[in-house]
Design a protein around this motif. Structure first.
Motif, PDB file in Angstrom:
ATOM      1  N   VAL A 470       0.840  -1.193   0.000  1.00 15.76           N
ATOM      2  CA  VAL A 470       0.000   0.000   0.000  1.00 15.76           C
ATOM      3  C   VAL A 470       0.879   1.248   0.000  1.00 15.76           C
ATOM      4  N   ASN A 471       0.278   2.390  -0.365  1.00 18.06           N
ATOM      5  CA  ASN A 471       1.004   3.657  -0.301  1.00 18.06           C
ATOM      6  C   ASN A 471       0.773   4.314   1.061  1.00 18.06           C
ATOM      7  N   GLU A 472       1.222   5.554   1.199  1.00 18.11           N
ATOM      8  CA  GLU A 472       1.118   6.218   2.504  1.00 18.11           C
ATOM      9  C   GLU A 472      -0.329   6.526   2.882  1.00 18.11           C
ATOM     10  N   ASP A 473      -1.244   6.459   1.910  1.00 19.64           N
ATOM     11  CA  ASP A 473      -2.668   6.628   2.193  1.00 19.64           C
ATOM     12  C   ASP A 473      -3.365   5.294   2.446  1.00 19.64           C
ATOM     13  N   LEU A 474      -2.579   4.222   2.629  1.00 17.41           N
ATOM     14  CA  LEU A 474      -3.074   2.873   2.872  1.00 17.41           C
ATOM     15  C   LEU A 474      -3.911   2.374   1.696  1.00 17.41           C
ATOM     16  N   LEU A 480      -9.014   2.857  -2.838  1.00 15.77           N
ATOM     17  CA  LEU A 480      -9.184   1.464  -2.419  1.00 15.77           C
ATOM     18  C   LEU A 480      -8.183   1.206  -1.291  1.00 15.77           C
ATOM     19  N   HIS A 481      -8.686   1.262  -0.071  1.00 18.67           N
ATOM     20  CA  HIS A 481      -7.832   1.226   1.119  1.00 18.67           C
ATOM     21  C   HIS A 481      -7.814  -0.174   1.750  1.00 18.67           C
ATOM     22  N   LEU A 509      -3.302   2.617  13.359  1.00 16.06           N
ATOM     23  CA  LEU A 509      -3.456   2.697  11.908  1.00 16.06           C
ATOM     24  C   LEU A 509      -4.872   3.100  11.501  1.00 16.06           C
ATOM     25  N   SER A 510      -5.858   2.748  12.297  1.00 15.39           N
ATOM     26  CA  SER A 510      -7.217   3.200  11.990  1.00 15.39           C
ATOM     27  C   SER A 510      -7.316   4.713  12.140  1.00 15.39           C
ATOM     28  N   LYS A 511      -6.547   5.268  13.044  1.00 18.01           N
ATOM     29  CA  LYS A 511      -6.506   6.729  13.181  1.00 18.01           C
ATOM     30  C   LYS A 511      -5.826   7.351  11.961  1.00 18.01           C
ATOM     31  N   VAL A 512      -4.761   6.719  11.476  1.00 18.19           N
ATOM     32  CA  VAL A 512      -4.088   7.204  10.254  1.00 18.19           C
ATOM     33  C   VAL A 512      -5.076   7.235   9.097  1.00 18.19           C
ATOM     34  N   LEU A 513      -5.846   6.155   8.931  1.00 16.29           N
ATOM     35  CA  LEU A 513      -6.796   6.091   7.827  1.00 16.29           C
ATOM     36  C   LEU A 513      -7.916   7.111   8.000  1.00 16.29           C
TER      37      LEU A 513
END
Length: 526
Positions: A470-474, A480-481, A509-513
């Motif tokens: 994945v990229n930095e945006d997951l 498409l995350h 990671l859910s906070k990042v997303l």
């Protein structure tokens, strides 16, 4: 709600409704709450194969009330969520304990009696509480917060029971095809399906029943309670004249849970003659901390790397294994060393360049984790009691096959770890529970949705073979995350990620997303 979603295009669709999705939703709602001038309604769809939402298998009814966290509560949940959960436990412990008592057996009652004073005093942090307690908490929290935003007219939520089997990108939208022929269209998609499915050890069925054998390839499918009912009926059917032997393949959290449940239910326990584990190392997770030896233990090999300006992932892994070997030599278990060793190699990861850090995430993190397995005392005490009765055996090896002996009973064929030869265990086995863990993305038995995504080039397995690149945006593709365990083998904010069943990492990671969603929908900038 399922009919209504056909006429609307969803803004975000979550495929899977476990805690990865739940925490992403909660963090995004925090962002929405902090942006009162964002007035455009957001449409969210959540799809799950099962009718229970927001908990996933580990924390929902499919696991039940009477299996426990594998760590203490304070090591399971980070702040500030820990304090919020403890407050909720204090307010809801009455009905939670009633449900535990109703569903559990002798060991569940013993757990409540042992910790009665701590529970009375609301002293939860050191307890290995039933996992279902957390599931009830997160389910209530997500539903109440969604209801609030729905009533305010800022959100519309649709929960769809079904299995997504294909995904097609068309312009700026994704078309999700369900097994029941329903199609859902969404601007953003979050693939959050949890861990990959278990490897079937023997035959291609979840549960195999024969005259003198019950083989559970997936004890949590459809749910643990039904598997236990099958075990109860099968063991009763064999009669009192058959000394029933149980084999659990895999010495991990699921294996210990199954052993615990066999001994929690009195009428099942009373019929079992002997329990055996089969695992490569022949070792169970450790539970007892040796406070005196722990004070003297120093990970010398990892410490010796501290002055080096640059390192490789292999160097850190080799030093870690040497320090773990030394701990084994002095009979100091993982419960005593896991914090020390993890901190020691964790501080060295900052010396790795991006490529080496990715190698650590893909190849070494999980392997080290297999040497650092810990469990609660309530689980290890069950093993100790069986050992004292001469009713427990642990075989070091890998499952190969089942053979029938002259009496028509099945016996185990396994690859012996020490001799590297196939051996036969002469004791007949009647109940086998597969707890070997998940498959990987190179195998053919992965879900059809993942197969289709890989074939279309929508997602590519990284070198770990248990996670997607994945990229930095997951993202694997724009909008498409990926969320949850399928993020293993990636790097985020300079941190390597390899074990995404860990609740603390999921929350992070859910906070990042959610921040990516906030930027996309609410025009906020972090």
């Amino acid at each position: 709600m399922q009919a209504e979603i056909k006429t609307k295009i969803s803004d975000i669709t979550f495929i899977g409704s476990g805690i990865s999705s739940s925490f992403t939703i909660l963090h995004f709602l925090d962002k929405l709450e902090a942006t009162p001038d964002a007035t455009e309604k957001i449409y969210i769809t959540i799809i799950d194969k099962y009718s229970e939402f927001h908990t996933g298998i580990p924390y929902g009814s499919r696991s039940g009330y009477s299996v426990h966290l594998i760590t203490s509560l304070k090591n399971f949940l980070p702040e500030p969520e820990l304090s919020k959960f403890v407050k909720w436990l204090n307010e809801n412990k009455g009905w939670l304990l009633d449900n535990l008592k109703k569903e559990g057996g002798d060991l569940s009652i013993e757990w409540m009696q042992t910790h009665a004073q701590k529970i009375e005093n609301n002293d939860w942090e050191d307890l290995f509480i039933p996992r279902r307690f957390f599931g009830c908490y997160i389910e209530e929290k997500v539903n109440s917060r969604l209801d609030k935003f729905r009533q305010e007219g800022r959100l519309e939520i649709s929960c769809v029971t079904g299995e997504v089997i294909d995904i097609e990108k068309e312009a700026e939208r994704y078309h999700l095809s369900l097994k029941n022929d329903q199609v859902i269209v969404s601007h953003k998609v979050v693939l959050s399906v949890g861990s990959l499915p278990v490897n079937h050890l023997w035959k291609d069925e979840d549960l195999i029943e024969e005259d003198n054998l019950l083989f559970a390839n997936d004890p949590y499918k459809p749910e643990l309670a039904q598997t236990l009912q099958k075990i109860d009926a099968f063991s009763e059917g064999l009669g009192n004249n058959t000394p029933i032997n149980v084999l659990i393949v895999g010495a991990n959290a699921s294996g210990l849970e199954m052993l615990y449940k066999f001994n929690d239910i009195a009428h099942i326990k009373s019929r079992i003659h002997k329990f055996s584990f089969l695992s490569t190392q022949g070792l169970l997770p450790d539970s007892v901390i040796d406070t005196e030896k722990r004070k003297e233990y120093v990970p010398e090999h990892l410490k010796a790397l501290a002055d080096k300006e640059s390192l490789t992932a292999q160097e850190i892994a080799n030093a870690t294994y040497k320090d773990l070997d030394h701990a084994d030599e002095i009979n100091l278990g993982a419960a005593s060393t896991v914090e020390i060793v993890s901190k020691a190699f964790g501080t060295l990861l900052g010396k790795l360049d991006t490529d080496e850090l990715r190698k650590f995430a893909c190849f070494h993190g999980n392997e080290i984790g297999r040497r650092q397995r810990c469990a609660g005392f309530h689980y290890s005490k069950t093993v100790d009691a069986l050992k004292a009765e001469g009713r427990f055996n642990h075989i070091a090896g890998r499952f190969r096959d089942l053979k029938k002996n002259d009496n028509g009973d099945y016996v185990l064929q396994y690859l012996d770890t020490q001799t590297k030869t196939n051996l036969i265990d002469q004791d007949p086995v009647h109940i086998i529970i597969n707890c070997v863990g998940s498959t990987n993305l190179s195998k053919e038995n992965i879900p059809v949705l993942l197969q289709n995504m890989i074939k279309k080039g929508y997602a590519k397995a990284n070198d770990s073979n248990i996670g997607f690149e994945v990229n930095e945006d997951l993202e694997t593709l724009p909008n498409l995350h990926i969320m949850g365990p399928l993020l293993a083998g990636n790097i985020f904010d300079g941190k390597a990620v390899w074990h995404l069943e860990h609740c603390g990492r999921i929350i992070w990671l859910s906070k990042v997303l959610s921040e990516k969603f906030s930027s996309y929908f609410l025009n906020t900038v972090e």
